[in-house]
Design a protein around this motif. Structure first.
Motif, PDB file in Angstrom:
ATOM      1  N   GLY A   1     -18.982 -16.900 -34.143  1.00 29.02           N
ATOM      2  CA  GLY A   1     -20.420 -16.718 -34.006  1.00 29.02           C
ATOM      3  C   GLY A   1     -21.148 -17.995 -33.661  1.00 29.02           C
ATOM      4  O   GLY A   1     -20.612 -19.104 -33.763  1.00 29.02           O
ATOM      5  N   GLY A   2     -22.392 -17.856 -33.225  1.00 26.17           N
ATOM      6  CA  GLY A   2     -23.242 -18.994 -32.966  1.00 26.17           C
ATOM      7  C   GLY A   2     -22.877 -19.769 -31.715  1.00 26.17           C
ATOM      8  O   GLY A   2     -22.216 -19.268 -30.803  1.00 26.17           O
ATOM      9  N   ALA A   3     -23.296 -21.033 -31.674  1.00 26.38           N
ATOM     10  CA  ALA A   3     -23.143 -21.867 -30.481  1.00 26.38           C
ATOM     11  C   ALA A   3     -21.681 -22.044 -30.086  1.00 26.38           C
ATOM     12  O   ALA A   3     -21.324 -21.989 -28.913  1.00 26.38           O
ATOM     13  CB  ALA A   3     -23.793 -23.232 -30.727  1.00 26.38           C
ATOM     14  N   LEU A   4     -20.814 -22.256 -31.072  1.00 26.12           N
ATOM     15  CA  LEU A   4     -19.411 -22.544 -30.769  1.00 26.12           C
ATOM     16  C   LEU A   4     -18.729 -21.359 -30.094  1.00 26.12           C
ATOM     17  O   LEU A   4     -17.935 -21.532 -29.165  1.00 26.12           O
ATOM     18  CB  LEU A   4     -18.675 -22.913 -32.056  1.00 26.12           C
ATOM     19  CG  LEU A   4     -17.315 -23.582 -31.898  1.00 26.12           C
ATOM     20  CD1 LEU A   4     -17.438 -24.854 -31.074  1.00 26.12           C
ATOM     21  CD2 LEU A   4     -16.723 -23.892 -33.271  1.00 26.12           C
ATOM     22  N   ALA A   5     -19.053 -20.163 -30.535  1.00 29.40           N
ATOM     23  CA  ALA A   5     -18.427 -18.976 -29.947  1.00 29.40           C
ATOM     24  C   ALA A   5     -18.797 -18.809 -28.476  1.00 29.40           C
ATOM     25  O   ALA A   5     -18.032 -18.227 -27.696  1.00 29.40           O
ATOM     26  CB  ALA A   5     -18.829 -17.734 -30.733  1.00 29.40           C
ATOM     27  N   LYS A   6     -19.954 -19.333 -28.100  1.00 31.28           N
ATOM     28  CA  LYS A   6     -20.364 -19.257 -26.701  1.00 31.28           C
ATOM     29  C   LYS A   6     -19.716 -20.354 -25.862  1.00 31.28           C
ATOM     30  O   LYS A   6     -19.551 -20.198 -24.644  1.00 31.28           O
ATOM     31  CB  LYS A   6     -21.888 -19.367 -26.608  1.00 31.28           C
ATOM     32  CG  LYS A   6     -22.619 -18.227 -27.297  1.00 31.28           C
ATOM     33  CD  LYS A   6     -24.128 -18.446 -27.290  1.00 31.28           C
ATOM     34  CE  LYS A   6     -24.847 -17.336 -28.051  1.00 31.28           C
ATOM     35  NZ  LYS A   6     -26.309 -17.568 -28.109  1.00 31.28           N
ATOM     36  N   MET A   7     -19.354 -21.458 -26.503  1.00 29.84           N
ATOM     37  CA  MET A   7     -18.779 -22.584 -25.777  1.00 29.84           C
ATOM     38  C   MET A   7     -17.278 -22.454 -25.571  1.00 29.84           C
ATOM     39  O   MET A   7     -16.745 -22.874 -24.542  1.00 29.84           O
ATOM     40  CB  MET A   7     -19.085 -23.886 -26.529  1.00 29.84           C
ATOM     41  CG  MET A   7     -20.570 -24.203 -26.638  1.00 29.84           C
ATOM     42  SD  MET A   7     -20.905 -25.628 -27.708  1.00 29.84           S
ATOM     43  CE  MET A   7     -20.236 -26.944 -26.680  1.00 29.84           C
ATOM     44  N   ILE A   8     -16.580 -21.891 -26.544  1.00 28.12           N
ATOM     45  CA  ILE A   8     -15.117 -21.835 -26.485  1.00 28.12           C
ATOM     46  C   ILE A   8     -14.602 -21.149 -25.223  1.00 28.12           C
ATOM     47  O   ILE A   8     -13.695 -21.679 -24.553  1.00 28.12           O
ATOM     48  CB  ILE A   8     -14.558 -21.167 -27.763  1.00 28.12           C
ATOM     49  CG1 ILE A   8     -14.760 -22.096 -28.966  1.00 28.12           C
ATOM     50  CG2 ILE A   8     -13.080 -20.824 -27.592  1.00 28.12           C
ATOM     51  CD1 ILE A   8     -14.408 -21.458 -30.303  1.00 28.12           C
ATOM     52  N   PRO A   9     -15.144 -19.978 -24.829  1.00 27.23           N
ATOM     53  CA  PRO A   9     -14.612 -19.333 -23.612  1.00 27.23           C
ATOM     54  C   PRO A   9     -14.748 -20.202 -22.364  1.00 27.23           C
ATOM     55  O   PRO A   9     -13.863 -20.199 -21.495  1.00 27.23           O
ATOM     56  CB  PRO A   9     -15.449 -18.051 -23.500  1.00 27.23           C
ATOM     57  CG  PRO A   9     -15.904 -17.774 -24.893  1.00 27.23           C
ATOM     58  CD  PRO A   9     -16.131 -19.111 -25.502  1.00 27.23           C
ATOM     59  N   LEU A  10     -15.837 -20.950 -22.266  1.00 27.33           N
ATOM     60  CA  LEU A  10     -16.023 -21.824 -21.108  1.00 27.33           C
ATOM     61  C   LEU A  10     -14.976 -22.927 -21.082  1.00 27.33           C
ATOM     62  O   LEU A  10     -14.407 -23.249 -20.034  1.00 27.33           O
ATOM     63  CB  LEU A  10     -17.430 -22.414 -21.122  1.00 27.33           C
ATOM     64  CG  LEU A  10     -18.579 -21.416 -20.936  1.00 27.33           C
ATOM     65  CD1 LEU A  10     -19.917 -22.119 -21.098  1.00 27.33           C
ATOM     66  CD2 LEU A  10     -18.489 -20.749 -19.571  1.00 27.33           C
ATOM     67  N   PHE A  11     -14.721 -23.512 -22.236  1.00 27.89           N
ATOM     68  CA  PHE A  11     -13.698 -24.558 -22.307  1.00 27.89           C
ATOM     69  C   PHE A  11     -12.321 -23.997 -21.986  1.00 27.89           C
ATOM     70  O   PHE A  11     -11.519 -24.648 -21.314  1.00 27.89           O
ATOM     71  CB  PHE A  11     -13.704 -25.208 -23.690  1.00 27.89           C
ATOM     72  CG  PHE A  11     -14.700 -26.331 -23.829  1.00 27.89           C
ATOM     73  CD1 PHE A  11     -14.311 -27.651 -23.692  1.00 27.89           C
ATOM     74  CD2 PHE A  11     -16.036 -26.057 -24.088  1.00 27.89           C
ATOM     75  CE1 PHE A  11     -15.228 -28.685 -23.813  1.00 27.89           C
ATOM     76  CE2 PHE A  11     -16.957 -27.089 -24.218  1.00 27.89           C
ATOM     77  CZ  PHE A  11     -16.557 -28.396 -24.067  1.00 27.89           C
ATOM     78  N   MET A  12     -12.043 -22.802 -22.466  1.00 29.41           N
ATOM     79  CA  MET A  12     -10.730 -22.210 -22.198  1.00 29.41           C
ATOM     80  C   MET A  12     -10.526 -21.932 -20.714  1.00 29.41           C
ATOM     81  O   MET A  12      -9.392 -21.896 -20.227  1.00 29.41           O
ATOM     82  CB  MET A  12     -10.563 -20.919 -23.009  1.00 29.41           C
ATOM     83  CG  MET A  12     -10.529 -21.135 -24.519  1.00 29.41           C
ATOM     84  SD  MET A  12      -9.275 -22.335 -25.057  1.00 29.41           S
ATOM     85  CE  MET A  12      -7.773 -21.463 -24.601  1.00 29.41           C
ATOM     86  N   MET A  13     -11.635 -21.750 -19.980  1.00 30.67           N
ATOM     87  CA  MET A  13     -11.552 -21.536 -18.529  1.00 30.67           C
ATOM     88  C   MET A  13     -11.700 -22.845 -17.754  1.00 30.67           C
ATOM     89  O   MET A  13     -11.965 -22.838 -16.555  1.00 30.67           O
ATOM     90  CB  MET A  13     -12.627 -20.534 -18.093  1.00 30.67           C
ATOM     91  CG  MET A  13     -12.427 -19.129 -18.636  1.00 30.67           C
ATOM     92  SD  MET A  13     -13.620 -17.945 -17.952  1.00 30.67           S
ATOM     93  CE  MET A  13     -15.161 -18.565 -18.641  1.00 30.67           C
ATOM     94  N   PHE A  14     -11.551 -23.990 -18.444  1.00 31.18           N
ATOM     95  CA  PHE A  14     -11.677 -25.311 -17.839  1.00 31.18           C
ATOM     96  C   PHE A  14     -13.073 -25.522 -17.229  1.00 31.18           C
ATOM     97  O   PHE A  14     -13.221 -26.226 -16.239  1.00 31.18           O
ATOM     98  CB  PHE A  14     -10.603 -25.523 -16.766  1.00 31.18           C
ATOM     99  CG  PHE A  14      -9.212 -25.578 -17.316  1.00 31.18           C
ATOM    100  CD1 PHE A  14      -8.639 -26.799 -17.673  1.00 31.18           C
ATOM    101  CD2 PHE A  14      -8.471 -24.423 -17.495  1.00 31.18           C
ATOM    102  CE1 PHE A  14      -7.350 -26.860 -18.185  1.00 31.18           C
ATOM    103  CE2 PHE A  14      -7.176 -24.476 -18.011  1.00 31.18           C
ATOM    104  CZ  PHE A  14      -6.618 -25.693 -18.357  1.00 31.18           C
ATOM    105  N   ALA A  15     -14.080 -24.903 -17.841  1.00 33.52           N
ATOM    106  CA  ALA A  15     -15.446 -25.045 -17.340  1.00 33.52           C
ATOM    107  C   ALA A  15     -16.380 -25.557 -18.431  1.00 33.52           C
ATOM    108  O   ALA A  15     -17.592 -25.332 -18.370  1.00 33.52           O
ATOM    109  CB  ALA A  15     -15.952 -23.696 -16.808  1.00 33.52           C
ATOM    110  N   GLY A  16     -15.821 -26.263 -19.415  1.00 32.23           N
ATOM    111  CA  GLY A  16     -16.628 -26.732 -20.534  1.00 32.23           C
ATOM    112  C   GLY A  16     -17.247 -28.085 -20.291  1.00 32.23           C
ATOM    113  O   GLY A  16     -16.745 -28.903 -19.518  1.00 32.23           O
ATOM    114  N   GLY A  17     -18.351 -28.319 -20.983  1.00 27.74           N
ATOM    115  CA  GLY A  17     -19.033 -29.596 -20.895  1.00 27.74           C
ATOM    116  C   GLY A  17     -20.352 -29.534 -21.632  1.00 27.74           C
ATOM    117  O   GLY A  17     -20.789 -28.463 -22.077  1.00 27.74           O
ATOM    118  N   PRO A  18     -21.021 -30.658 -21.782  1.00 24.54           N
ATOM    119  CA  PRO A  18     -22.295 -30.686 -22.509  1.00 24.54           C
ATOM    120  C   PRO A  18     -23.418 -30.009 -21.736  1.00 24.54           C
ATOM    121  O   PRO A  18     -23.321 -29.775 -20.534  1.00 24.54           O
ATOM    122  CB  PRO A  18     -22.565 -32.183 -22.683  1.00 24.54           C
ATOM    123  CG  PRO A  18     -21.844 -32.825 -21.548  1.00 24.54           C
ATOM    124  CD  PRO A  18     -20.615 -31.988 -21.311  1.00 24.54           C
TER     125      PRO A  18
END
Length: 375
Positions: free
Chosen positions: A248-265
């Motif tokens: 839940g929350g902010a982290l749950a929205k960020m994890i999928p992006l990072f897993m797709m190599f599309a993560g960042g600030p």
């Protein structure tokens, strides 16, 4: 002890704040009432634990953000993990659950499938019974509020403020109207770090003045409403930071992006990120219910806030993914409008009062928190 709780927390005092903090705690018998309030449109669930005279009331919103639902489920897990024997009238799983709601049909949608394992045998009750739920309880925990992570319009801004103030006002009025012999003695009321405004350079603690933006205004009125509670009621105002949990929350929205190599600030990445692990915020609320030293304003944040870019680097390392693709400021403003400042600006908040009280943070550093969440 009788206690009323709001939104997501647990109670069982004596060396068993939660299994993760005191694994050797011994069971004991107390009499507790908990009321968990979430937001303006909500439902109420009651659970009877007969052997320990434990009665739990959970008020749940029709529209719950992911962080709120995760806190709620953590509360349920801690309740199930406690060393009390659960007994239920009319249910084979030793649970008796009552749901008080303003919308019976929507209340019936809140606990489908796997969630019913926490509270099987749900009954629905109507709003006029709320008064009876509060009277005779020792504490109320109020965590009311519509989620703010959306595109703001004049209507959304109005709902952000009113969803917090109306529920808090209703709770305070019901407490104040309760006869002295059955009036709750504790109110734990949530508020937010938005109280301080935003800054890249200042360090905020509980003694810092309020900011001058919209969310600071909301928080001042939110806290001011809670402060109208009867002076004989112990009041703890917890300014909650960004809650980190896997589901839940902010982290749950960020994890999928990072897993797709599309993560960042987001934006520059230099904005401060004042966070707290899910277990720590649940236990802080829990402690505030039971410990008479917990009164006044308490920041619900970990001792070591970080800049968002650093948090993203740690998240990438834990996931084995790079943090290389920032989301530009103009894109966030296009999606969120005025509400983009919630993620583009931040504040460096430290939990001075919680440290003074000796609260045992389990996760002081974001790297350790992220490792635990992803393990």
């Amino acid at each position: 002890m009788d206690v009323l709780l709001c939104r997501a927390s647990t109670l069982t005092w004596s060396q068993s704040i939660s299994p993760c903090l005191h694994s050797s705690a011994k069971p004991f018998s107390v009499s507790i009432n908990l009321l968990i309030l979430l937001q303006l449109n909500f439902s109420l669930i009651g659970v009877k634990l007969r052997n320990s005279e434990f009665f739990v009331l959970l008020i749940i919103p029709r529209r719950m953000d992911l962080a709120a639902s995760e806190i709620l489920l953590t509360f349920c897990r801690l309740l199930q993990a406690s060393q009390m024997t659960v007994s239920v009238t009319g249910a084979t799983d030793n649970h008796q659950v009552r749901v008080l709601t303003r919308s019976r049909s929507k209340a019936e949608l809140i606990f489908p499938g796997k969630k019913t394992r926490f509270f099987p045998g749900v009954m629905i009750a109507e709003e006029p019974q709320w008064r009876d739920c509060i009277q005779g309880s020792t504490a109320v925990v109020n965590l009311a509020g519509t989620p703010i992570g959306t595109r703001w319009s004049s209507e959304i801004k109005k709902e952000i403020k009113e969803s917090r103030i109306r529920v808090t006002s209703k709770v305070v009025d019901l407490i104040n109207e309760s006869p002295e012999g059955v009036r709750p003695s504790v109110l734990v009321s949530a508020t937010a770090l938005g109280y301080y405004g935003t800054s890249e350079t200042e360090v905020f603690d509980e003694s810092s003045p309020s900011g001058n933006d919209y969310l600071a205004e909301v928080c001042r009125e939110w806290e001011g409403t809670a402060l109208k509670v009867n002076k004989d009621v112990r009041l703890a105002l917890i300014r909650i930071g960004i809650v980190l949990g896997k589901d839940g929350g902010a982290l749950a929205k960020m994890i999928p992006l990072f897993m797709m190599f599309a993560g960042g600030p987001l934006g520059s990445g230099q904005q401060w990120f004042s966070w707290i692990h899910l277990d720590d915020i649940v236990n802080l609320i829990y402690e505030a219910l039971s410990n008479p030293s917990y009164r006044g304003v308490i920041n619900g944040t970990a001792p070591n806030p970080v800049r968002l870019a650093e948090m993203c680097d740690h998240l990438g390392n834990v996931l084995g993914r790079p943090s290389w693709l920032p989301v530009p400021e103009f894109a966030l403003k296009a999606v969120l409008g005025e509400g983009a400042f919630v993620v583009l600006e931040g504040q460096r908040v430290v939990p001075a009062r919680a440290k003074e009280l000796g609260f045992p943070f389990k996760y002081r550093y974001v790297k350790d928190a992220l490792k635990a969440i992803m393990s």
